[in-house]
Design a protein around this motif. Structure first.
Motif, short mmCIF file in Angstrom:
data_model
loop_
_atom_site.label_atom_id
_atom_site.label_comp_id
_atom_site.label_asym_id
_atom_site.label_seq_id
_atom_site.Cartn_x
_atom_site.Cartn_y
_atom_site.Cartn_z
N LYS A 98 -20.94 78.83 -15.75
CA LYS A 98 -21.60 78.67 -14.46
C LYS A 98 -22.40 77.37 -14.42
O LYS A 98 -22.94 76.92 -15.43
CB LYS A 98 -22.54 79.84 -14.20
N SER A 99 -22.46 76.77 -13.26
CA SER A 99 -23.31 75.61 -13.02
C SER A 99 -24.46 76.01 -12.10
O SER A 99 -24.24 76.67 -11.07
CB SER A 99 -22.49 74.48 -12.38
N PHE A 100 -25.67 75.64 -12.50
CA PHE A 100 -26.86 75.92 -11.71
C PHE A 100 -27.54 74.59 -11.34
O PHE A 100 -27.41 73.61 -12.07
CB PHE A 100 -27.84 76.80 -12.49
N TYR A 101 -28.28 74.60 -10.26
CA TYR A 101 -28.91 73.38 -9.77
C TYR A 101 -30.42 73.45 -9.96
O TYR A 101 -31.04 74.50 -9.82
CB TYR A 101 -28.58 73.17 -8.29
N VAL A 102 -30.98 72.27 -10.29
CA VAL A 102 -32.43 72.15 -10.48
C VAL A 102 -32.89 70.93 -9.69
O VAL A 102 -32.28 69.86 -9.76
CB VAL A 102 -32.79 71.98 -11.97
N ASP A 103 -33.98 71.09 -8.95
CA ASP A 103 -34.54 70.00 -8.15
C ASP A 103 -36.05 70.09 -8.21
O ASP A 103 -36.63 71.08 -7.76
CB ASP A 103 -34.05 70.11 -6.69
N GLY A 110 -35.96 79.56 -5.50
CA GLY A 110 -34.52 79.37 -5.52
C GLY A 110 -33.87 80.03 -6.73
O GLY A 110 -34.50 80.21 -7.77
N ASP A 111 -32.59 80.42 -6.58
CA ASP A 111 -31.87 81.05 -7.69
C ASP A 111 -30.91 80.11 -8.38
O ASP A 111 -30.14 80.52 -9.26
CB ASP A 111 -31.12 82.29 -7.19
N GLY A 112 -30.91 78.82 -8.00
CA GLY A 112 -30.08 77.83 -8.67
C GLY A 112 -28.63 77.83 -8.27
O GLY A 112 -27.84 77.06 -8.82
N SER A 113 -28.24 78.65 -7.32
CA SER A 113 -26.82 78.81 -7.01
C SER A 113 -26.24 77.66 -6.20
O SER A 113 -25.02 77.51 -6.11
CB SER A 113 -26.60 80.13 -6.25
N SER A 114 -27.10 76.82 -5.61
CA SER A 114 -26.64 75.69 -4.80
C SER A 114 -27.74 74.65 -4.76
O SER A 114 -28.89 74.94 -5.09
CB SER A 114 -26.29 76.14 -3.38
N THR A 116 -29.33 73.54 -2.26
CA THR A 116 -30.39 73.96 -1.33
C THR A 116 -31.20 75.14 -1.85
O THR A 116 -32.27 75.43 -1.32
CB THR A 116 -29.79 74.32 0.04
N LEU A 117 -30.69 75.84 -2.86
CA LEU A 117 -31.41 76.97 -3.47
C LEU A 117 -31.73 76.68 -4.94
O LEU A 117 -31.73 77.58 -5.79
CB LEU A 117 -30.58 78.25 -3.35
N ALA A 118 -32.00 75.42 -5.23
CA ALA A 118 -32.19 74.99 -6.62
C ALA A 118 -33.46 75.58 -7.24
O ALA A 118 -34.45 75.84 -6.54
CB ALA A 118 -32.26 73.47 -6.67
#
Length: 357
Positions: A98-103, A110-114, A116-118
């Motif tokens: 899985k790839s998760f996003y962090v900003d 956010g749950d990291g799923s995109s 915009t939800l990082a």
């Protein structure tokens, strides 16, 4: 029952060589089989994923998983000469990670799923992901990260010029697991402002700068830059350095005990009294212990196809003892000027990626 008089096909090699392969959703992974028929017959290659046959009969297959494919899968290739149709096969176990996003600028929750939800911090993200997963960093500055035994990939979205892990004058920017054969990986990030840039991880397309006691410890560096660091003793201790430039640093030895370097520039590093000092000049036996007893290890530099002020004392192949003609190492511009002796002087045997930094 009549035995098959035909000789079965022979598999010479497979790629990837590992039978356990990790692929990220949305990426591509090529699988390939090299085989021949002892009797000269044409071969066909039948590919399947989890028992479902895929189109084509060539020797290679490109797997392109989506987010719906998270988890483990089996890729099989049957090699057939028309007589042997099922007995000769190669098989890979594939984990789609899985790839998760962090900003750093994202709101909490956010749950990291995109994008915009990082997640809004690395520390939060690391508590929510599993070994083998990937964190994709948006441009910004992130706090130091202690991974311990977490084996993950941290990858920047836009490269090291706009993505930073700042040690805030602490011990490390990134710290991994010294006792693991599999390392966490950091890609496309600048590590800065710590006692040591990184320990026990692999770095790719990264920059290490403004560290005060050591550049890196037990780290693999591929296509990396290290400049404007200070160190007491060794800059790079027990590291593996490929296609990287280490210049404009200050301390005793840029390449310290046990560090090996290939296709790299280690030049323009100076001691506090202004003497150029790039390579560790000695072979030395070092003793250490673990739960199984005491050991002795020969710590020295192995340097091949590198450019430095002097050649390594214990030899090496393809090295250049000359000024690499960097644009401005002191200020981090490590590009080669026209006429540099390092242009086109590397060995393809030590390339680790298709593209350079």
């Amino acid at each position: 029952v009549v035995a098959n008089p035909n000789t079965r096909p022979v598999v010479e090699s497979i790629s990837p060589a590992s039978e356990l392969t990790q692929v990220f959703a949305g990426s591509k992974q090529k699988f390939e089989v090299t085989a021949y028929d002892p009797e000269g017959k044409d071969l066909t290659f039948v590919w399947s994923v989890d028992g479902v046959r895929k189109s084509g009969t060539g020797a290679s297959f490109t797997y392109m998983p989506s987010v719906s494919d998270y988890g483990y899968h089996t890729i099989r290739c049957i090699v057939s000469d028309g007589f042997w149709t099922a007995d000769v096969f190669c098989e890979w176990d594939v984990r789609v990670a899985k790839s998760f996003y962090v900003d750093a600028s994202a709101p909490i929750g956010g749950d990291g799923s995109s994008p915009t939800l990082a997640f809004n911090s690395l520390s939060m993200a690391l508590t929510r992901i599993a070994d083998g997963d990937e964190l994709i960093l948006a441009p910004g500055t992130y706090s130091a990260t202690w991974l311990y035994s977490k084996i993950v990939t941290i990858r920047s979205m836009s490269g090291p010029d706009v993505t930073f892990i700042d040690g805030n004058e602490g011990f490390y920017c990134v710290y991994g697991d010294w006792n693991s054969e599999t390392r966490a990986k950091v890609i496309g990030v600048t590590l800065q402002n710590a006692s040591c840039g990184a320990a026990w991880v692999d770095l790719e397309n990264c920059i290490i700068r403004d560290c005060t006691s050591q550049i890196a410890n037990g780290v693999g560096l591929v296509n990396c830059l290290a400049y404007h660091n200070k160190y007491v003793g060794d800059g790079l201790y027990d590291c593996k350095v490929y296609n990287s430039t280490i210049s404009g640093n200050e301390g005793d030895y840029a390449l310290g005990w046990g560090t090996v370097a290939y296709n790299s520039i280690i030049s323009g590093n100076f001691t506090l009294d202004g003497r150029e000092s790039n390579l560790y000049p000695y072979d030395q036996w070092v003793s250490y212990s673990d739960t199984n007893g005491w050991y002795s290890v020969l710590m020295s530099n192995t340097v091949n196809f590198c450019c430095s002020d002097i050649l390594p004392h214990n030899g090496g192949v393809g090295n250049i003892a000359a000024d690499p003609r960097l644009v401005d190492a002191v200020h981090g511009d490590l590009r080669l000027r026209l006429g540099s002796p390092c242009r086109n002087a590397a060995s393809v045997d030590y390339l680790c990626s298709d593209t350079d930094f």
